[in-house]
Motif scaffolding. Sequence first.
Motif, short mmCIF file in Angstrom:
data_model
loop_
_atom_site.label_atom_id
_atom_site.label_comp_id
_atom_site.label_asym_id
_atom_site.label_seq_id
_atom_site.Cartn_x
_atom_site.Cartn_y
_atom_site.Cartn_z
N LYS A 124 0.67 -1.24 -0.02
CA LYS A 124 0.00 -0.07 -0.21
C LYS A 124 0.84 1.35 -0.01
O LYS A 124 0.47 2.30 0.10
N GLU A 125 1.90 1.02 -0.21
CA GLU A 125 2.95 2.34 -0.28
C GLU A 125 2.86 3.32 -1.39
O GLU A 125 2.44 2.86 -2.42
N THR A 126 2.98 4.42 -1.09
CA THR A 126 2.69 5.46 -1.90
C THR A 126 1.49 5.58 -2.66
O THR A 126 0.51 5.50 -2.07
N SER A 127 1.73 5.38 -3.94
CA SER A 127 0.48 5.48 -4.90
C SER A 127 -0.35 4.25 -5.38
O SER A 127 -0.97 4.12 -6.05
N LEU A 128 0.56 2.86 -4.77
CA LEU A 128 0.09 1.67 -5.51
C LEU A 128 -1.39 1.32 -5.21
O LEU A 128 -1.96 0.67 -6.04
N PHE A 129 -1.65 1.74 -3.92
CA PHE A 129 -3.38 1.30 -3.71
C PHE A 129 -4.18 2.25 -4.50
O PHE A 129 -5.29 1.78 -4.95
N GLU A 130 -3.82 3.48 -4.70
CA GLU A 130 -4.53 4.23 -5.52
C GLU A 130 -4.48 3.89 -7.18
O GLU A 130 -5.39 3.81 -7.78
N ALA A 131 -3.32 3.58 -7.53
CA ALA A 131 -3.37 3.08 -9.25
C ALA A 131 -4.17 1.89 -9.38
O ALA A 131 -4.59 1.87 -10.22
N THR A 132 -4.00 1.08 -8.17
CA THR A 132 -4.79 -0.34 -8.39
C THR A 132 -6.03 -0.18 -7.78
O THR A 132 -6.94 -1.40 -7.82
N GLN A 133 -6.60 0.92 -7.58
CA GLN A 133 -7.86 1.00 -7.21
C GLN A 133 -8.48 0.36 -5.96
O GLN A 133 -9.64 0.00 -5.98
N GLY A 134 -7.70 -0.05 -5.23
CA GLY A 134 -8.11 -0.91 -3.96
C GLY A 134 -8.34 -2.34 -4.46
O GLY A 134 -9.35 -3.05 -3.59
N LEU A 135 -8.51 -2.73 -5.72
CA LEU A 135 -9.27 -3.92 -6.23
C LEU A 135 -8.21 -5.28 -6.01
O LEU A 135 -8.78 -6.29 -6.43
N CYS A 136 -6.92 -4.99 -5.70
CA CYS A 136 -6.31 -6.09 -5.58
C CYS A 136 -5.90 -6.66 -4.08
O CYS A 136 -6.64 -6.27 -3.18
N ASN A 137 -5.05 -7.49 -3.57
CA ASN A 137 -4.66 -8.06 -2.71
C ASN A 137 -3.38 -7.17 -1.98
O ASN A 137 -2.53 -6.86 -2.78
N TYR A 138 -3.37 -6.82 -0.48
CA TYR A 138 -2.22 -6.02 -0.15
C TYR A 138 -1.89 -6.44 1.02
O TYR A 138 -2.46 -7.08 1.89
N VAL A 139 -0.59 -6.33 1.37
CA VAL A 139 0.29 -6.39 2.53
C VAL A 139 0.10 -4.94 3.34
O VAL A 139 0.32 -3.89 2.63
N GLU A 140 0.19 -5.13 4.58
CA GLU A 140 0.39 -3.92 5.67
C GLU A 140 1.54 -3.35 5.36
O GLU A 140 1.90 -2.35 5.68
N ASN A 141 2.55 -4.20 5.78
CA ASN A 141 3.84 -3.93 6.04
C ASN A 141 4.48 -4.39 5.00
O ASN A 141 4.70 -5.56 4.85
N ALA A 142 4.98 -3.44 4.19
CA ALA A 142 5.94 -3.77 2.82
C ALA A 142 7.11 -4.59 3.16
O ALA A 142 7.69 -5.07 2.09
N THR A 143 7.51 -4.46 4.37
CA THR A 143 9.07 -5.13 4.42
C THR A 143 8.88 -6.47 5.20
O THR A 143 9.89 -6.62 5.81
N ASP A 144 7.55 -6.75 5.74
CA ASP A 144 7.54 -8.08 6.36
C ASP A 144 7.54 -9.26 5.59
O ASP A 144 6.23 -9.55 5.23
N GLU A 145 8.54 -10.26 5.45
CA GLU A 145 8.40 -10.99 4.49
C GLU A 145 7.44 -12.26 4.91
O GLU A 145 6.91 -13.18 4.11
N LYS A 146 7.48 -12.37 6.25
CA LYS A 146 6.32 -13.48 6.87
C LYS A 146 4.98 -12.99 6.62
O LYS A 146 4.43 -13.90 6.14
N GLU A 147 4.44 -11.78 6.51
CA GLU A 147 3.08 -11.29 6.20
C GLU A 147 2.98 -11.72 4.87
O GLU A 147 1.94 -12.17 4.15
N LEU A 148 3.84 -10.95 3.82
CA LEU A 148 4.03 -11.37 2.30
C LEU A 148 3.65 -12.96 2.07
O LEU A 148 2.86 -13.48 1.38
N ALA A 149 4.46 -13.79 2.76
CA ALA A 149 4.56 -15.10 2.59
C ALA A 149 3.28 -15.76 2.83
O ALA A 149 2.73 -16.61 1.96
N GLU A 150 2.56 -15.36 3.74
CA GLU A 150 1.36 -15.77 4.44
C GLU A 150 0.26 -15.49 3.31
O GLU A 150 -0.52 -16.17 2.96
#
Length: 378
Positions: free
Chosen positions: A309-335
């Motif tokens: 959800k960093e910078t413009s990404l949530f806006e560009a994808t119009q909130g229609l995709c799947n998102y991680v809250e912590n961009a540098t947390d590999e465990k959250e992304l892996a899950e």
Amino acid sequence: MIAIDTTFFAHSEAKNKKLTYSTSIFTADLLDAFVQLGAAGNFCLIVNFNHVDFFKERFPAYKIVAAKWWPVTLLYKLTRGKKTATKLIKKCGAFRKIAEKCGAKAIWFPYAMNETFVRTNLKTFATIHDIYRIHHGTQKEAAKFTEFINDKTTSLITISNYTKNDIINTTGCKKDIPVIPNSIVFDVSRQQKVPGLEQKKYILDLNAYVEKKNPMTLLKAFNLIKNKTDLNLVFCGGYKEDSIWNKMQEYIQVNQISSRIKLLFRVKDEERNWLLANAALFVTPSLFEGFGRTPVEAAICRIPVISTKETSLFEATQGLCNYVENATDEKELAELMLNIIENPQEEKQLEEIAKKLACIYKAENCAKLYILSFRSYI
């Protein structure tokens, strides 16, 4: 008539007749859209003297004006093209004179940065993609960029509300800044298979190998789930920082996952299309985007997308995709990756997302907004 600065197109792009940088692609999409709208006659392109043939072939509907200065052209001739020094054309004042004598009432800088922008006596429009240099550049670079943004003679345009708000909050800019998003144009039907890959058997990240794109978090996340999926991981970018590239290579070797990872660099357009069309999952772990083109492209190809959800990404994808809250947390992304792999999104949902984004970022729609901004000068 409005002059358009295209001297920021890379020499490698003109030489190889292939656009690889996002700013060049962004500009080319709009130039093509102006042609479709029958508006090409309202513009002329100011191009580097050694790019003239490329632009005449790629954009035949436009008047071409060569930016040249005799010491630079002589150096280019004497070194048989090995030394271009075209940046000097802007620094010495030659570009300003050429722009002011080409018959245009205004000039547009589609990629406005310290090194690309030149003040002229023409009405000036400048598209700001991001202000990364202000946040992460040198103090001198930041001060110069801030001064340019607040120049009263220049009308600004941004590619996202994120960038607009970042400009206002960071520089104190008081201007009325319209937002015109990047258009998304690509013919995904033109494909060429990438050797060694199977359809729908890989996770894809299309980003430059640079720190702000955060590839290491994705690499670490994949390492956590590699034994729980048969999907491999494919990175593909057109630019790289050696420090990040080497760090990724080292991590892959230490963790013995080279058989599961592909690091692709500057593939053909047809190969890039094939990668997008045939991925099982698209992941962008990016930490900074002025817009965020590649996850939108993947979603338009009906591929499940994970983004930060960093910078413009949530806006560009119009909130229609799947998102991680912590961009540098590999465990959250892996899950999240494993959850989507095990519980695929329905085709109907992916189709609806694709249609919505394709409509929003249609090139002709974005070009009409630019023409509206330029209306007093064309």
